[in-house]
Write an enzyme that holds these catalytic residues in place. Structure first.
Site, PDB file in Angstrom:
ATOM      1  N   ARG A   1       0.885  -1.179   0.000  1.00  0.00           N
ATOM      2  CA  ARG A   1       0.000   0.000   0.000  1.00  0.00           C
ATOM      3  C   ARG A   1       0.911   1.215   0.000  1.00  0.00           C
ATOM      4  O   ARG A   1       1.698   1.408   0.932  1.00  0.00           O
ATOM      5  CB  ARG A   1      -0.906  -0.002   1.233  1.00  0.00           C
ATOM      6  CG  ARG A   1      -1.604   1.325   1.441  1.00  0.00           C
ATOM      7  CD  ARG A   1      -2.730   1.282   2.441  1.00  0.00           C
ATOM      8  NE  ARG A   1      -3.869   0.563   1.914  1.00  0.00           N
ATOM      9  CZ  ARG A   1      -5.095   0.613   2.443  1.00  0.00           C
ATOM     10  NH1 ARG A   1      -5.337   1.357   3.510  1.00  0.00           N
ATOM     11  NH2 ARG A   1      -6.087  -0.078   1.904  1.00  0.00           N
TER      12      ARG A   1
ATOM     13  N   HIS B   1      -7.384   0.752  -6.465  1.00  0.00           N
ATOM     14  CA  HIS B   1      -7.579  -0.124  -5.292  1.00  0.00           C
ATOM     15  C   HIS B   1      -8.258  -1.419  -5.780  1.00  0.00           C
ATOM     16  O   HIS B   1      -9.411  -1.699  -5.454  1.00  0.00           O
ATOM     17  CB  HIS B   1      -8.445   0.602  -4.256  1.00  0.00           C
ATOM     18  CG  HIS B   1      -8.402   0.012  -2.884  1.00  0.00           C
ATOM     19  ND1 HIS B   1      -7.621  -1.076  -2.543  1.00  0.00           N
ATOM     20  CD2 HIS B   1      -9.065   0.358  -1.742  1.00  0.00           C
ATOM     21  CE1 HIS B   1      -7.805  -1.362  -1.271  1.00  0.00           C
ATOM     22  NE2 HIS B   1      -8.684  -0.514  -0.756  1.00  0.00           N
TER      23      HIS B   1
ATOM     24  N   GLN C   1     -10.130  -4.031  -3.439  1.00  0.00           N
ATOM     25  CA  GLN C   1     -11.429  -3.595  -2.919  1.00  0.00           C
ATOM     26  C   GLN C   1     -12.533  -3.854  -3.931  1.00  0.00           C
ATOM     27  O   GLN C   1     -13.609  -4.350  -3.589  1.00  0.00           O
ATOM     28  CB  GLN C   1     -11.374  -2.096  -2.568  1.00  0.00           C
ATOM     29  CG  GLN C   1     -12.658  -1.588  -1.944  1.00  0.00           C
ATOM     30  CD  GLN C   1     -12.937  -2.200  -0.588  1.00  0.00           C
ATOM     31  OE1 GLN C   1     -12.099  -2.147   0.288  1.00  0.00           O
ATOM     32  NE2 GLN C   1     -14.117  -2.796  -0.420  1.00  0.00           N
TER      33      GLN C   1
ATOM     34  N   ASP D   1     -17.191   7.013  -1.486  1.00  0.00           N
ATOM     35  CA  ASP D   1     -15.935   6.877  -0.729  1.00  0.00           C
ATOM     36  C   ASP D   1     -15.702   8.212  -0.025  1.00  0.00           C
ATOM     37  O   ASP D   1     -16.385   9.209  -0.315  1.00  0.00           O
ATOM     38  CB  ASP D   1     -14.803   6.546  -1.721  1.00  0.00           C
ATOM     39  CG  ASP D   1     -13.490   6.168  -1.055  1.00  0.00           C
ATOM     40  OD1 ASP D   1     -13.459   6.000   0.185  1.00  0.00           O
ATOM     41  OD2 ASP D   1     -12.484   6.069  -1.780  1.00  0.00           O
TER      42      ASP D   1
ATOM     43  N   CYS E   1     -16.224   1.385   0.604  1.00  0.00           N
ATOM     44  CA  CYS E   1     -15.040   0.573   0.920  1.00  0.00           C
ATOM     45  C   CYS E   1     -14.632   0.692   2.387  1.00  0.00           C
ATOM     46  O   CYS E   1     -13.945  -0.177   2.903  1.00  0.00           O
ATOM     47  CB  CYS E   1     -13.885   0.949   0.008  1.00  0.00           C
ATOM     48  SG  CYS E   1     -13.315   2.649   0.191  1.00  0.00           S
TER      49      CYS E   1
ATOM     50  N   ARG F   1     -13.328  -8.926   1.651  1.00  0.00           N
ATOM     51  CA  ARG F   1     -11.933  -8.629   1.304  1.00  0.00           C
ATOM     52  C   ARG F   1     -11.074  -9.863   1.583  1.00  0.00           C
ATOM     53  O   ARG F   1     -10.218 -10.246   0.786  1.00  0.00           O
ATOM     54  CB  ARG F   1     -11.409  -7.436   2.133  1.00  0.00           C
ATOM     55  CG  ARG F   1     -11.917  -6.074   1.713  1.00  0.00           C
ATOM     56  CD  ARG F   1     -11.336  -5.620   0.379  1.00  0.00           C
ATOM     57  NE  ARG F   1      -9.886  -5.550   0.385  1.00  0.00           N
ATOM     58  CZ  ARG F   1      -9.166  -4.526   0.836  1.00  0.00           C
ATOM     59  NH1 ARG F   1      -9.773  -3.463   1.322  1.00  0.00           N
ATOM     60  NH2 ARG F   1      -7.842  -4.533   0.778  1.00  0.00           N
TER      61      ARG F   1
END
Ligand code: CP
Ligand code: NVA
Length: 318
Positions: free
Chosen positions: A109, A136, A139, A233, A273, A301
């Site tokens: 990340r 991402h 996700q 988001d 998310c 996830r």
């Protein structure tokens, strides 16, 4: 590549995999999830090690990869910028060369996608994007699995449940939005995007060739009309904190509320998310309401990433 060198598959953005690979991964994740729910031991990665590098904060990504790897019998090494030589300017290429001689898989990340790509280019083992400024993919893998689980067809034909579907994206044109666009192109559904002026998606970053897979709307209510899934988001992603004050003002009308859910399909789902800011990008009544599947989304996830790690390390099973 040196003659005879093995081609390493990475998962750096959503379009790195083809539709039929996603069909396999969704089916596989469903099997792995069922085993987990039944307390059936499944440890095919017993001799494998995952290194995780976090240059940004995380709750879900950290726990889902770490728990998932241990459940599959493997081990995990966790590094952050602050506690590794990355924070003291060791080149990412050197870090990749060293770490990938000691472990079997790396999850990163970080900030720029370019940094992840530089790491992958010098890694002997598969590298997974655990979030960058641009994308991402893990996700969206979980989000699509969650949609299929709630509204799709049998797991033997997982992509059928996505055909003809419309996803409404309300909010920032960020890493999540760009990844949704890629998913729409790879898997053949549509995304309706509404962002405040100046915070739009960047087609070059999304890198989609088919402009027909998304449509842009000035008014978020119009983007939600008829949608099968409404998603959003945070207004300020990690790394953009200096813009927070300006964003609070610019995004005020991009809060997913009951009016937006009311114009979507009657059985539309809501996803986020996480982490979420109730009262900013989503009303509490929506995220905590009956159409929200955010807790399944977060749990999934782990299941999809277990399937992803198994695929990258062992290939197709059966
Ligand atoms: N959704 C997600 O990636 O959460 P974390 O930032 O907690 O990992
Ligand atoms: N867009 C958000 C996602 C967090 C999981 C961020 O990058 O901070």
């Amino acid at each position: 590549m040196k003659p005879g060198a093995k081609l390493v598959r990475h998962y750096l953005q959503f379009r790195d995999f083809r539709a039929e690979e996603y069909a396999y991964l969704f089916e596989r994740a469903a099997i792995i999830k069922t085993r987990f729910k039944n307390y059936e031991k499944y440890t095919p990665l017993f001799d494998r090690t995952l290194a995780m590098i976090f240059e940004k904060a995380s709750t879900r990504t950290r726990v889902s990869f770490e728990a998932g790897m241990y459940q599959m019998g493997g081990s995990v090494v966790n590094l952050t910028t602050g506690d590794s030589q990355l924070g003291r300017a060791e080149p990412v290429e050197d870090t990749a060369r060293v770490i990938s001689r000691m472990v079997d898989l790396v999850m990163i990340r970080t900030f720029e996608q370019r940094k992840l790509e530089r790491f992958a280019a010098h890694s002997r083992v598969p590298v997974i994007n655990g979030l960058t400024n641009e994308y991402h993919p893990c996700q969206i893998l979980a989000d699509l699995f969650t949609y299929i689980e709630h509204r799709g067809n049998p797991w033997s034909q997982p992509l059928e449940g996505l055909k003809g579907k419309v996803v409404a994206w309300v909010g920032d044109g960020n890493n999540m939005a760009h990844t949704w666009l890629q998913a729409a192109e790879v898997l053949g559904f549509k995304v309706r995007v509404s962002t405040p002026g100046g915070y739009g998606i960047d087609p070059a970053v999304a890198g989609v060739k088919d402009a027909g897979c998304y449509q842009v709307f000035a008014n978020p209510l119009d983007a939600c009309r008829g949608a099968h899934l409404v998603t959003t988001d945070v207004w300020t992603s990690m790394g953009y904190e200096a813009e927070n004050e300006a964003r609070l003002k610019a995004f005020a009308d991009w809060c997913v509320d009951r009016d937006m859910m009311a114009v979507a399909q009657p059985d539309a789902l809501f996803m986020h998310c996480l982490p979420a800011h109730r009262g900013e990008e989503v009303e509490a009544e929506v995220i905590d309401g009956p159409q929200s599947v955010v807790w399944d989304e977060a749990e999934n996830r782990m299941h999809v990433q277990k399937a992803l790690m198994e695929y990258l390390l062992l290939g197709r099973i059966g």
